[in-house]
Design a protein around this motif. Structure first.
Motif, short mmCIF file in Angstrom:
data_model
loop_
_atom_site.label_atom_id
_atom_site.label_comp_id
_atom_site.label_asym_id
_atom_site.label_seq_id
_atom_site.Cartn_x
_atom_site.Cartn_y
_atom_site.Cartn_z
N GLN A 177 61.81 22.80 -35.70
CA GLN A 177 61.06 22.81 -34.05
C GLN A 177 61.36 21.64 -33.33
O GLN A 177 62.27 19.77 -33.65
CB GLN A 177 59.34 21.73 -34.39
CG GLN A 177 58.65 23.40 -34.95
CD GLN A 177 57.60 22.88 -35.34
OE1 GLN A 177 56.97 21.70 -36.33
NE2 GLN A 177 56.85 23.10 -35.24
N ALA A 237 57.09 19.11 -30.97
CA ALA A 237 56.78 20.39 -31.90
C ALA A 237 56.22 19.43 -33.00
O ALA A 237 55.19 19.41 -33.54
CB ALA A 237 57.00 21.14 -32.24
N PHE A 297 53.71 16.53 -32.50
CA PHE A 297 52.06 17.80 -32.28
C PHE A 297 51.56 17.90 -33.48
O PHE A 297 49.63 17.38 -33.75
CB PHE A 297 51.85 19.11 -31.09
CG PHE A 297 51.15 19.83 -31.17
CD1 PHE A 297 50.01 19.35 -30.04
CD2 PHE A 297 50.70 20.97 -32.09
CE1 PHE A 297 48.93 19.66 -29.67
CE2 PHE A 297 49.37 21.37 -31.37
CZ PHE A 297 48.79 21.34 -30.67
N THR A 298 51.96 19.15 -34.47
CA THR A 298 51.71 19.58 -35.35
C THR A 298 50.96 17.86 -36.53
O THR A 298 50.01 18.11 -37.13
CB THR A 298 52.43 19.75 -36.37
OG1 THR A 298 53.37 20.89 -35.98
CG2 THR A 298 52.75 20.24 -37.89
N ILE A 352 48.42 28.16 -34.34
CA ILE A 352 48.55 26.91 -34.18
C ILE A 352 50.36 28.42 -33.47
O ILE A 352 51.21 28.37 -33.57
CB ILE A 352 48.78 25.97 -34.37
CG1 ILE A 352 48.28 25.51 -34.99
CG2 ILE A 352 50.31 24.91 -33.49
CD1 ILE A 352 48.47 24.40 -36.52
N GLN A 399 52.49 27.17 -30.27
CA GLN A 399 53.18 25.83 -29.34
C GLN A 399 54.84 26.39 -28.74
O GLN A 399 55.68 26.95 -28.72
CB GLN A 399 54.26 24.60 -30.36
CG GLN A 399 53.71 24.50 -31.08
CD GLN A 399 54.03 23.66 -32.23
OE1 GLN A 399 55.25 22.99 -32.29
NE2 GLN A 399 52.82 22.43 -33.57
N GLN A 444 57.39 25.03 -25.97
CA GLN A 444 58.45 23.91 -25.77
C GLN A 444 58.26 24.18 -23.91
O GLN A 444 59.23 24.94 -23.29
CB GLN A 444 59.39 24.05 -25.88
CG GLN A 444 60.47 23.04 -25.81
CD GLN A 444 59.40 21.64 -25.99
OE1 GLN A 444 59.28 21.53 -27.85
NE2 GLN A 444 59.60 20.21 -26.10
N LEU A 502 55.08 19.80 -24.39
CA LEU A 502 54.62 20.72 -25.08
C LEU A 502 53.48 20.95 -24.54
O LEU A 502 52.25 20.22 -24.25
CB LEU A 502 54.72 20.34 -26.63
CG LEU A 502 54.31 21.50 -26.89
CD1 LEU A 502 55.82 22.47 -27.92
CD2 LEU A 502 54.06 20.89 -28.86
N ALA A 507 50.66 23.78 -26.13
CA ALA A 507 49.86 24.19 -27.54
C ALA A 507 48.37 24.99 -26.83
O ALA A 507 48.04 24.89 -26.47
CB ALA A 507 49.23 23.21 -28.77
#
Length: 111
Positions: free
Chosen positions: A9, A13, A16-17, A79, A81, A83, A90, A92
């Motif tokens: 990722q 990303a 975001f996680t 989830i 994602q 890009q 990002l 999502a």
């Protein structure tokens, strides 16, 4: 735009996680990551009689700490994602689930 499929990722990303993990476990730490002029929009909120737009770090934190306090076992699944061409952007889609502490009802929403 295709979803990110592999484990490699981007930094965006990964952030975001981590963001999703903090919402469910440490809302203060999550809020500390926000810019002072951050904006959060909830397009589905009108159906819940909640604000659709929050402006400013403090307003977002105050709303989210109260909202999260009403949820037990908040989890995010499915989830996806995406890009953008800008590596700092990002998009999502996530599915959130929790049990509402006041009623014991199951809440689920795909965002």
């Amino acid at each position: 735009m295709q979803p990110l499929e592999n484990m490699e990722q981007s930094m965006t990303a990964q952030v975001f996680t981590a963001h999703l993990a903090l919402i469910a476990t440490d809302i203060q730490a999550w809020a500390d990551l926000l810019a002072e002029d951050a904006v959060v929009e909830f397009p589905y909120a009108a159906a819940l009689d909640s604000p659709e737009r929050l402006e400013g770090k403090l307003a977002i934190y105050n709303y989210m700490k109260n909202a999260i306090a009403q949820m037990q076992n908040l989890t995010f699944t499915n989830i996806r994602q995406y890009q953008a061409s800008n590596p700092d952007v990002l998009f999502a889609e996530v599915h959130g689930e929790a049990t509402m502490t006041a009623t014991g009802r199951h809440y689920h929403k795909t965002m």
